[in-house]
Design an enzyme around this catalytic site. Structure first.
Site, mmCIF file in Angstrom:
data_model
loop_
_atom_site.group_PDB
_atom_site.id
_atom_site.type_symbol
_atom_site.label_atom_id
_atom_site.label_comp_id
_atom_site.label_asym_id
_atom_site.label_seq_id
_atom_site.Cartn_x
_atom_site.Cartn_y
_atom_site.Cartn_z
ATOM 1 N N ASP A 1 36.723 36.801 -44.852
ATOM 2 C CA ASP A 1 37.230 37.461 -43.652
ATOM 3 C C ASP A 1 38.672 36.989 -43.421
ATOM 4 O O ASP A 1 38.930 35.783 -43.368
ATOM 5 C CB ASP A 1 36.347 37.100 -42.452
ATOM 6 C CG ASP A 1 36.718 37.886 -41.210
ATOM 7 O OD1 ASP A 1 35.963 38.806 -40.856
ATOM 8 O OD2 ASP A 1 37.748 37.580 -40.590
ATOM 9 N N ASN B 1 47.427 42.940 -36.458
ATOM 10 C CA ASN B 1 47.524 44.357 -36.108
ATOM 11 C C ASN B 1 48.266 44.545 -34.793
ATOM 12 O O ASN B 1 49.123 45.431 -34.653
ATOM 13 C CB ASN B 1 46.129 44.965 -36.001
ATOM 14 C CG ASN B 1 45.625 45.497 -37.324
ATOM 15 O OD1 ASN B 1 46.401 45.760 -38.233
ATOM 16 N ND2 ASN B 1 44.328 45.643 -37.457
ATOM 17 N N ASP C 1 47.047 47.249 -42.793
ATOM 18 C CA ASP C 1 46.466 47.895 -43.976
ATOM 19 C C ASP C 1 47.076 47.366 -45.261
ATOM 20 O O ASP C 1 46.391 47.202 -46.276
ATOM 21 C CB ASP C 1 46.667 49.412 -43.898
ATOM 22 C CG ASP C 1 45.735 50.072 -42.891
ATOM 23 O OD1 ASP C 1 44.805 49.382 -42.430
ATOM 24 O OD2 ASP C 1 45.928 51.257 -42.581
ATOM 25 N N GLU D 1 38.102 43.787 -41.678
ATOM 26 C CA GLU D 1 38.806 42.784 -42.477
ATOM 27 C C GLU D 1 37.842 41.931 -43.292
ATOM 28 O O GLU D 1 38.235 40.882 -43.812
ATOM 29 C CB GLU D 1 39.662 41.893 -41.567
ATOM 30 C CG GLU D 1 38.887 41.050 -40.587
ATOM 31 C CD GLU D 1 38.620 41.745 -39.260
ATOM 32 O OE1 GLU D 1 38.420 41.026 -38.267
ATOM 33 O OE2 GLU D 1 38.610 42.991 -39.218
#
Length: 371
Positions: A244, A252, A261, A287
């Site tokens: 993760d 973000n 991304d 993620e």
């Protein structure tokens, strides 16, 4: 040094910026509206009086001072509309990527369904052609059986000649019909091969993540049970890594989903680069990533997880367009090894528990069954 490329400016961000600009611009519009002279010089002379109405007595003394109702209505209405627009833009900005990914998955599913239906239709056509072949063969057999019965009773050359001519004509007819059927069968076979190829491609695309081009969760759900069963039956080791990206929401929120991304893509490339053979990297969702390691013992999985973790944290990320440093990106890892009696769900749950343990222990670390 890793660089991030911002490919496009989202329309949702335009909505957010426009709503903020609209609130700022309202000052000028309201100033002109509330002033009687509409002069441009009043822009710099705005005061609370512009927003108020007053009542005076016969001597010119103010007896009541209150807010102008139209000013309040304009202020409340504009701020409400801009607030709704800003929230809508923010929601679109935060959820736009997930919506696009869902559309991609839906499109892939629809394509698979369409090709599958076309394949079913073509198989039905093929079965119909085979039945026609059978009917033609049966008819030909019946003609030969009748001729066979009449042959012993033939006594003259003309009778024999008539039977032979009948057989020749029947054979010509059968050959013509068979040639037509063979051509149609060949055409149907070619179409079926094309549809099978298209179906395989659609299924393959349906098993890929649109952002990272890794296998997706659908692939894992279809293949993990098979790998677990094979490892159990052959008494072979099997490990699963769940990873993760740390503080991904903050990335973000700070740099935007385009940068997020790109980091996911680079992390996927890092996973793919460090695995081999039957090992498979999967984007599990958001993620989260999974690495499936058949024929791998826990020590080997631990070493791989630590190798990927170390390589990721040593990268320095920078926004390509702005040159703004993104800093260090890290990930946490949880590793589980297949145990007797384990199923796919229990293996995933134990890896997920180890991942949670790694995050609770400060992130950017590897926790496994061997700890």
């Amino acid at each position: 040094m890793g660089t991030i490329t911002s490919r496009q400016f989202p329309f949702s961000a335009v909505i957010m910026i426009t709503s903020l600009v609209a609130v700022a611009s309202a000052y000028f519009l309201w100033t002109l509206w509330m002033r009687s002279d509409f002069g441009l010089t009043t822009w710099a002379e705005w005061s609370d009086i512009s927003w108020q109405v007053a009542e005076v007595d016969s001597r010119g003394r103010i007896i009541r001072l209150g807010s102008h109702p139209m000013a309040i209505a304009a202020l409340a209405g504009t701020i409400s509309v801009c607030f709704v627009a800003f929230m809508f833009g923010a929601w679109q900005f935060l959820t736009g990527n997930e919506i696009r990914r869902k559309k991609d998955n839906d499109a892939a599913s629809n394509r698979i369904e369409k090709v599958g239906q076309e394949l079913d239709d073509e198989v039905l056509v093929l079965l119909g052609l085979l039945r026609q072949h059978t009917d033609v063969s049966s008819l030909h057999s019946e003609v030969l059986a009748k001729v066979n019965k009449t042959l012993p009773s033939l006594t003259t050359p003309d009778q024999v000649r008539g039977v032979v001519q009948r057989l020749i004509a029947e054979n010509t007819k059968i050959r013509s019909e068979v040639d037509v059927l063979n051509a149609r069968l060949q055409q149907s076979q070619t179409q079926i091969e094309k549809l099978r190829s298209s179906l395989s491609e659609s299924q393959y695309l349906g098993m890929l993540d649109a952002v990272t081009q890794l296998k997706n969760r659908h692939w894992l759900e279809a293949n993990l049970p098979r790998e677990v069963k094979a490892a159990s039956e052959l008494n072979e080791p099997l490990c699963l890594i769940m990873a993760d990206v740390d503080h991904f929401k903050k990335i973000n929120d700070t740099f935007g989903h385009t940068v997020g991304d790109e980091i996911l893509r680079r992390f996927g490339e890092l996973l793919s680069k460090n695995i081999k053979g039957r090992d498979t990297a999967v984007r599990y969702g958001g993620e989260e990533f999974v690495v499936l390691l058949p024929q791998t013992q826990i020590d080997g999985a631990d070493n791989l997880g630590e190798q990927i973790r170390d390589e990721l944290q040593r990268k320095k990320w920078m926004h390509h367009r702005t040159g703004k440093p993104i800093g260090t990106v890290t990930a946490s890892f949880g590793i589980a090894e297949l145990r007797p009696g384990d199923g796919p769900e229990s293996l995933l749950e134990r890896a997920d528990a180890k991942l949670y343990e790694a995050k609770a222990d400060g992130r950017n670390c590897v926790k496994s069954d061997s700890d």
